[in-house]
Write a protein that holds these residues in place. Structure first.
Motif, PDB file in Angstrom:
ATOM      1  N   ALA A  46      -5.616   5.172  10.331  1.00  0.00           N
ATOM      2  CA  ALA A  46      -7.013   4.959   9.935  1.00  0.00           C
ATOM      3  C   ALA A  46      -7.137   4.891   8.414  1.00  0.00           C
ATOM      4  CB  ALA A  46      -7.889   6.074  10.488  1.00  0.00           C
ATOM      5  N   MET A  47      -6.382   5.740   7.714  1.00  0.00           N
ATOM      6  CA  MET A  47      -6.398   5.741   6.252  1.00  0.00           C
ATOM      7  C   MET A  47      -5.869   4.415   5.710  1.00  0.00           C
ATOM      8  SD  MET A  47      -7.066   8.033   3.788  1.00  0.00           S
ATOM      9  CE  MET A  47      -7.775   6.819   2.675  1.00  0.00           C
ATOM     10  N   ILE A  48      -4.824   3.893   6.342  1.00  0.00           N
ATOM     11  CA  ILE A  48      -4.252   2.611   5.938  1.00  0.00           C
ATOM     12  C   ILE A  48      -5.266   1.485   6.177  1.00  0.00           C
ATOM     13  CG2 ILE A  48      -2.458   0.912   6.479  1.00  0.00           C
ATOM     14  CD1 ILE A  48      -0.636   3.386   7.093  1.00  0.00           C
ATOM     15  N   ALA A  49      -5.937   1.529   7.329  1.00  0.00           N
ATOM     16  CA  ALA A  49      -6.965   0.528   7.627  1.00  0.00           C
ATOM     17  C   ALA A  49      -8.087   0.568   6.595  1.00  0.00           C
ATOM     18  CB  ALA A  49      -7.529   0.759   9.031  1.00  0.00           C
ATOM     19  N   MET A  50      -8.505   1.784   6.210  1.00  0.00           N
ATOM     20  CA  MET A  50      -9.575   1.927   5.223  1.00  0.00           C
ATOM     21  C   MET A  50      -9.180   1.329   3.877  1.00  0.00           C
ATOM     22  SD  MET A  50     -11.407   5.455   3.874  1.00  0.00           S
ATOM     23  CE  MET A  50     -12.038   5.877   5.486  1.00  0.00           C
ATOM     24  N   ALA A  51      -7.918   1.540   3.493  1.00  0.00           N
ATOM     25  CA  ALA A  51      -7.457   1.047   2.198  1.00  0.00           C
ATOM     26  C   ALA A  51      -7.315  -0.462   2.170  1.00  0.00           C
ATOM     27  CB  ALA A  51      -6.119   1.698   1.846  1.00  0.00           C
ATOM     28  N   MET A  52      -7.038  -1.074   3.335  1.00  0.00           N
ATOM     29  CA  MET A  52      -6.713  -2.494   3.359  1.00  0.00           C
ATOM     30  C   MET A  52      -7.832  -3.390   3.858  1.00  0.00           C
ATOM     31  SD  MET A  52      -2.743  -2.207   4.624  1.00  0.00           S
ATOM     32  CE  MET A  52      -2.420  -3.950   4.429  1.00  0.00           C
ATOM     33  N   VAL A  53      -8.883  -2.810   4.427  1.00  0.00           N
ATOM     34  CA  VAL A  53      -9.896  -3.628   5.093  1.00  0.00           C
ATOM     35  C   VAL A  53     -10.645  -4.545   4.122  1.00  0.00           C
ATOM     36  CG1 VAL A  53     -11.804  -1.946   4.937  1.00  0.00           C
ATOM     37  CG2 VAL A  53     -11.692  -3.541   6.880  1.00  0.00           C
ATOM     38  N   ALA A  54     -10.790  -4.139   2.868  1.00  0.00           N
ATOM     39  CA  ALA A  54     -11.513  -4.966   1.892  1.00  0.00           C
ATOM     40  C   ALA A  54     -10.597  -5.946   1.159  1.00  0.00           C
ATOM     41  CB  ALA A  54     -12.238  -4.076   0.880  1.00  0.00           C
ATOM     42  N   LYS A  55      -9.310  -5.971   1.554  1.00  0.00           N
ATOM     43  CA  LYS A  55      -8.325  -6.864   0.929  1.00  0.00           C
ATOM     44  C   LYS A  55      -8.313  -6.689  -0.599  1.00  0.00           C
ATOM     45  CE  LYS A  55      -8.524 -10.280   4.642  1.00  0.00           C
ATOM     46  NZ  LYS A  55      -8.732 -11.697   5.015  1.00  0.00           N
ATOM     47  N   PRO A  56      -7.856  -5.523  -1.055  1.00  0.00           N
ATOM     48  CA  PRO A  56      -7.891  -5.228  -2.494  1.00  0.00           C
ATOM     49  C   PRO A  56      -6.910  -6.076  -3.283  1.00  0.00           C
ATOM     50  CG  PRO A  56      -6.618  -3.569  -1.325  1.00  0.00           C
ATOM     51  CD  PRO A  56      -7.251  -4.435  -0.270  1.00  0.00           C
ATOM     52  N   GLU A  57      -7.146  -6.146  -4.590  1.00  0.00           N
ATOM     53  CA  GLU A  57      -6.207  -6.817  -5.486  1.00  0.00           C
ATOM     54  C   GLU A  57      -4.993  -5.934  -5.756  1.00  0.00           C
ATOM     55  OE1 GLU A  57      -8.099  -8.885  -8.944  1.00  0.00           O
ATOM     56  OE2 GLU A  57      -9.930  -8.017  -8.092  1.00  0.00           O
ATOM     57  N   LEU A  58      -5.197  -4.615  -5.709  1.00  0.00           N
ATOM     58  CA  LEU A  58      -4.126  -3.650  -5.951  1.00  0.00           C
ATOM     59  C   LEU A  58      -4.194  -2.563  -4.888  1.00  0.00           C
ATOM     60  CD1 LEU A  58      -1.896  -2.205  -7.581  1.00  0.00           C
ATOM     61  CD2 LEU A  58      -3.700  -1.274  -9.059  1.00  0.00           C
ATOM     62  N   LEU A  59      -3.074  -2.329  -4.226  1.00  0.00           N
ATOM     63  CA  LEU A  59      -2.965  -1.258  -3.230  1.00  0.00           C
ATOM     64  C   LEU A  59      -1.960  -0.235  -3.733  1.00  0.00           C
ATOM     65  CD1 LEU A  59      -3.577  -0.136  -0.334  1.00  0.00           C
ATOM     66  CD2 LEU A  59      -1.562  -1.426   0.423  1.00  0.00           C
ATOM     67  N   ILE A  60      -2.395   1.021  -3.822  1.00  0.00           N
ATOM     68  CA  ILE A  60      -1.501   2.123  -4.174  1.00  0.00           C
ATOM     69  C   ILE A  60      -1.214   2.896  -2.890  1.00  0.00           C
ATOM     70  CG2 ILE A  60      -1.205   4.200  -5.562  1.00  0.00           C
ATOM     71  CD1 ILE A  60      -3.343   3.023  -7.472  1.00  0.00           C
ATOM     72  N   ALA A  61       0.044   2.953  -2.505  1.00  0.00           N
ATOM     73  CA  ALA A  61       0.429   3.562  -1.233  1.00  0.00           C
ATOM     74  C   ALA A  61       1.316   4.773  -1.504  1.00  0.00           C
ATOM     75  CB  ALA A  61       1.153   2.543  -0.359  1.00  0.00           C
ATOM     76  N   ASP A  62       0.763   5.969  -1.313  1.00  0.00           N
ATOM     77  CA  ASP A  62       1.492   7.212  -1.571  1.00  0.00           C
ATOM     78  C   ASP A  62       2.123   7.708  -0.280  1.00  0.00           C
ATOM     79  OD1 ASP A  62       2.494   9.566  -2.524  1.00  0.00           O
ATOM     80  OD2 ASP A  62       0.585  10.412  -3.168  1.00  0.00           O
ATOM     81  N   GLU A  63       3.421   7.469  -0.110  1.00  0.00           N
ATOM     82  CA  GLU A  63       4.143   7.835   1.117  1.00  0.00           C
ATOM     83  C   GLU A  63       3.360   7.373   2.356  1.00  0.00           C
ATOM     84  OE1 GLU A  63       7.074   9.036   1.181  1.00  0.00           O
ATOM     85  OE2 GLU A  63       7.438  10.063  -0.703  1.00  0.00           O
ATOM     86  N   PRO A  64       3.073   6.081   2.483  1.00  0.00           N
ATOM     87  CA  PRO A  64       2.139   5.609   3.512  1.00  0.00           C
ATOM     88  C   PRO A  64       2.647   5.717   4.936  1.00  0.00           C
ATOM     89  CG  PRO A  64       3.201   3.750   2.446  1.00  0.00           C
ATOM     90  CD  PRO A  64       3.621   4.970   1.677  1.00  0.00           C
TER      91      PRO A  64
END
Length: 261
Positions: A164-182
């Motif tokens: 769910a956290m991954i979906a929240m981070a990616m749903v808006a299609k960001p220009e920069l994604l920071i993934a901390d031990e995803p």
């Protein structure tokens, strides 16, 4: 062309102690994955959180600059007014946090929390946002996206909350994604699925990714460049193939020998 993100001489400390992040610099290009590797306490997560200005209250930003050269122009994130910074967080720059329970509200259903990103940053109506979230839930591996939409975080396993956290981070299609031990809490199959999803979104949008990980297999499969940190300092940086294949710094060689791919 300027890098998507430029971190220059970043220093962060607490109280009267020495800086726990000391003179850290790195750059990330659009469409590129940069891996930050190092032992726990090396300053990787603190460096990443500074990009979104999500540091602990006691943290002191002692020096440096963070320049984001996004689609809407170049800005120094450290000097940006908080109102403009809020517009960037979760939209143009997103972060997958290592511990989702600290980021998810226990009082709201998962679907509503993820949809809020689209309602705030994309002005989507409820129905359109729900459709987009259910599609994203399916992409990150929820067998029953509608059930996930209706669930509260405490009703889900750690792996499900991470999805769910991954979906929240990616749903808006960001220009920069920071993934901390995803993918730490995910099984091998879902891990491969999520990493594939990140790669496909990169190909679609040109998104840049900063990947914090202890998994050298993930580094080898995902990253074009690597920055190795220890005790708040950068020990080594370079192309992933070169650093993984022939580390130049003794610390890097020792670190990799202790965590074989």
């Amino acid at each position: 062309m300027a890098p998507l993100l430029e971190v220059n001489d970043l220093s962060i400390g607490f109280g009267n102690g020495p800086s726990v992040v000391d003179g850290v610099s790195f750059a990330l290009n659009a469409g590129e994955t940069l891996a930050l590797v190092g032992e726990s306490g090396s300053g990787k997560t603190l460096s990443c959180r500074s990009v979104l200005r999500l540091l602990p209250d006691a943290a002191q930003m002692r020096g440096g600059s963070i320049r984001f050269n996004g689609a809407e122009g170049a800005v120094n994130l450290l000097s940006l007014p908080e109102k403009k910074m809020r517009a960037i967080r979760g939209d143009r720059i997103s972060m997958i946090f290592q511990e989702p329970m600290r980021s998810l509200s226990p009082l709201h259903r998962l679907g509503d929390q993820v949809a809020e990103v689209l309602r705030l940053h994309r002005n989507m109506g409820r129905r359109a946002a729900k459709r987009a979230v259910l599609e994203q839930f399916e992409k990150v591996g929820f067998v029953d996206p509608l059930r996930a939409w209706k669930s509260y975080p405490f009703e889900m396993s750690g792996g499900m909350r991470q999805r769910a956290m991954i979906a929240m981070a990616m749903v808006a299609k960001p220009e920069l994604l920071i993934a901390d031990e995803p993918t730490t809490a995910l099984d091998v199959t879902t891990q491969a699925q999520v990493l594939g999803l990140i790669r496909s979104l990169q190909a679609e949008t040109g998104m840049g990714v900063i990947l914090v990980t202890h998994d050298l297999g993930v580094v080898a499969n995902m990253a074009q460049r690597v920055v190795v940190m220890n005790k708040g300092r950068v020990m080594e940086r370079g192309d992933a193939q070169d650093v993984l294949g022939s580390p130049a710094h003794p610390y890097t060689a020792k670190l990799f020998a202790a965590a074989p791919m």
